[in-house]
Scaffold this motif. Sequence first.
Motif, short mmCIF file in Angstrom:
data_model
loop_
_atom_site.label_atom_id
_atom_site.label_comp_id
_atom_site.label_asym_id
_atom_site.label_seq_id
_atom_site.Cartn_x
_atom_site.Cartn_y
_atom_site.Cartn_z
N GLU A 27 0.92 1.48 -6.86
CA GLU A 27 1.41 2.85 -6.99
C GLU A 27 2.57 2.91 -7.98
O GLU A 27 3.34 1.95 -8.12
N MET A 28 2.68 4.05 -8.64
CA MET A 28 3.82 4.31 -9.51
C MET A 28 4.77 5.23 -8.77
O MET A 28 4.44 6.38 -8.46
N CYS A 29 5.95 4.72 -8.46
CA CYS A 29 6.92 5.42 -7.61
C CYS A 29 8.10 5.89 -8.44
O CYS A 29 8.57 5.18 -9.33
N MET A 85 1.99 12.88 -12.36
CA MET A 85 1.37 11.58 -12.63
C MET A 85 1.87 10.51 -11.68
O MET A 85 1.23 9.46 -11.53
N PHE A 86 3.00 10.74 -11.00
CA PHE A 86 3.53 9.75 -10.07
C PHE A 86 2.77 9.79 -8.75
O PHE A 86 2.42 10.86 -8.25
N ASP A 87 2.54 8.61 -8.19
CA ASP A 87 1.85 8.51 -6.91
C ASP A 87 2.80 8.79 -5.75
O ASP A 87 2.39 9.32 -4.72
N HIS A 88 4.06 8.40 -5.93
CA HIS A 88 5.01 8.47 -4.82
C HIS A 88 6.34 9.01 -5.34
O HIS A 88 6.83 8.57 -6.38
N ILE A 89 6.91 9.95 -4.62
CA ILE A 89 8.20 10.54 -4.96
C ILE A 89 9.20 10.23 -3.86
O ILE A 89 8.92 10.46 -2.67
N GLY A 147 7.16 11.11 -0.19
CA GLY A 147 5.72 11.35 -0.12
C GLY A 147 5.09 11.45 -1.50
O GLY A 147 5.71 11.09 -2.51
N THR A 148 3.89 11.98 -1.55
CA THR A 148 3.16 12.08 -2.81
C THR A 148 3.69 13.24 -3.65
O THR A 148 4.27 14.20 -3.12
N ALA A 149 3.45 13.15 -4.95
CA ALA A 149 3.90 14.22 -5.85
C ALA A 149 3.06 15.48 -5.64
O ALA A 149 3.59 16.60 -5.68
N LYS A 150 1.77 15.33 -5.39
CA LYS A 150 0.89 16.48 -5.25
C LYS A 150 1.17 17.28 -3.98
O LYS A 150 0.83 18.47 -3.91
N ASN A 151 1.77 16.64 -3.00
CA ASN A 151 2.02 17.30 -1.72
C ASN A 151 3.39 17.97 -1.66
O ASN A 151 3.73 18.59 -0.65
#
Length: 605
Positions: A50-52, A227-231, A243-247
Amino acid sequence: MYAKSVQLNLSISKSIDIEFSNVVYEVQNGFRGPKKRILKGINGYFKSGEMCAIVGPSGAGKSTLLNILTGFEENKILAGKINYRDNKGDKEPWNKCRKYSCYILQENYLRNLFTVNEAMMISTNLKIGNDLNQNTKQILIDDILDRLDLIDNKNTHTNKLSGGQKKRLSIALELVDNPPVMFLDEPTTGLDSYSSFHCVKLLQNLARDGRTIICTIHQPSATIYEMFDHIYLLADGRCMYDGTAKNTIDYFANLGLHCPKYHNPADYIIEVVSNEYGDFRDQLVELVENKWKISEVNSLEKLSAIEDNNVRRNYKEKEKTTVLINTPSEFKKFLVLLNRSIVLSHRDWNLVYLKVFMHFLIGTLLGTFYLNFGNESDKTLNNIKYISGMIMYLSYTSAIPAVLKIPLEIKMIKKEQFNNWYQLRTYYFVLLIIDVPIQILFSFTYCSISYYLSQPLELTRFLMFFGIICLTSIIGDSFGLIIGTLLTPVNGIFISSIFIAIFLLFQGCFVMFNHMPKYFYYFSYFSYMRYAFEGLIQSTYGYDREKLYCSNNTIYCPFRVPKIVIKELALTDEQYWFDLLVLIIFFVFYRIVAYYTLKRNFSRM
């Protein structure tokens, strides 16, 4: 066969997950000021593959957290745990995991006098042993440069690259040994939107190969943010979202915080934690902590994530076979660094050629000014001033540049050493090997022409004279290194100038030893210039030198007999070799002290 093996080597055979819990970190405000808590009991889990991104407003603690996770600044946390887990979920010590990680700083610390390919080859030779020959290493380099869209800039000098290209080269330099963990501090800073997108896209692709990519980032665009998997959102040293960027939008919407349409989610969440819509920080922190407590009770989620990553990696490993790489010995790294330093010295016009010219110019000027003074008895006092001035000149011209040498390279050395390019002692020994011949070259350029014009033309005396001059220059360089590792450049130049002036006072020329107060006389033993001055006087007037020339117009020639010069200066006759030995001891002592002050400087960064 080589091309296939090297390209496949870019896949990851070992993964590292990073878990931290209840991390607290404080700093001291001033010498005796109150302590300020930067991190306030935060938890987190960064997975391989993952890209965090660690995001947050200024002063949130992003860089502090990154430096603690990397160990780059050797920060000591006040409380909490940091665990590094391998493919099976077992804990591994940081000293071992550090060998598998790299840290790419915000600034691109690159050596300007090398081309992209040369810089890559140096990195490869420092990280990969002889299990790959030079042709295979070149194939590896070409493959990495091709993946990072740098192949067309292969023969371009690093100082002519754009900002985005320099950032990609910084990443490429660390990819040669295929690290499973990569830390990046503000990788998009200073880049335009196009370069920023491609930089983050590159990191995303590297994460998909199974790496753990962790970076701090400041106000990314909406496209880059997604584009990041984890924020991991920090504010005031506390975690506000994990959590995730999309959420992100839905998560904040459930709290009644609705992101305006066409508004950048990254900007919005930073505005929220900056209290622009009210103070929701305690509520956000509580939600994150509750989520972490649940995950601690039920660790199946973490284990399944590890298993999922292993399945994904195993699927790739069925298609690819990873080549194991052995790191070279420190001696081989020494040879690589030595070759790099020789090339730099040859290409750096200011470092060698300009200084050689200036030493030749000053030597010619002083030699002409004191023309034949060393052979005429009525000019003996002026010749003594010439000898004293020579010591002062060489001390200043060797010490002042040395004060600036380490501060100008300290960040680059720290980066290379941390990323397992070499050990500090290897770099320092190379520095010693390079510095000594250069100082000897400078001394010979200055001394040969100056001595020829002003002193007796005897080979033995010239060699004795030259030996003292060389040691004086080398000791001045070593003393400058000590000051440069202890102080900032501005303070270092000032303090070193003061110390050299003090050393001159105890030299024995401005105030002769038999005229000094006793409590000052004993301090002269700690001045290397005392022994340099005495050694030069001995080589010029000692060891049964014949009587000096006395002009017919001169009625009284008190210094026609050279031994009288030594006696009047209160020096011990025929003590040259003792002075030479003491100067060698000064050189060794200063170099040892400089190494430990440099090492201490690294530990405090």
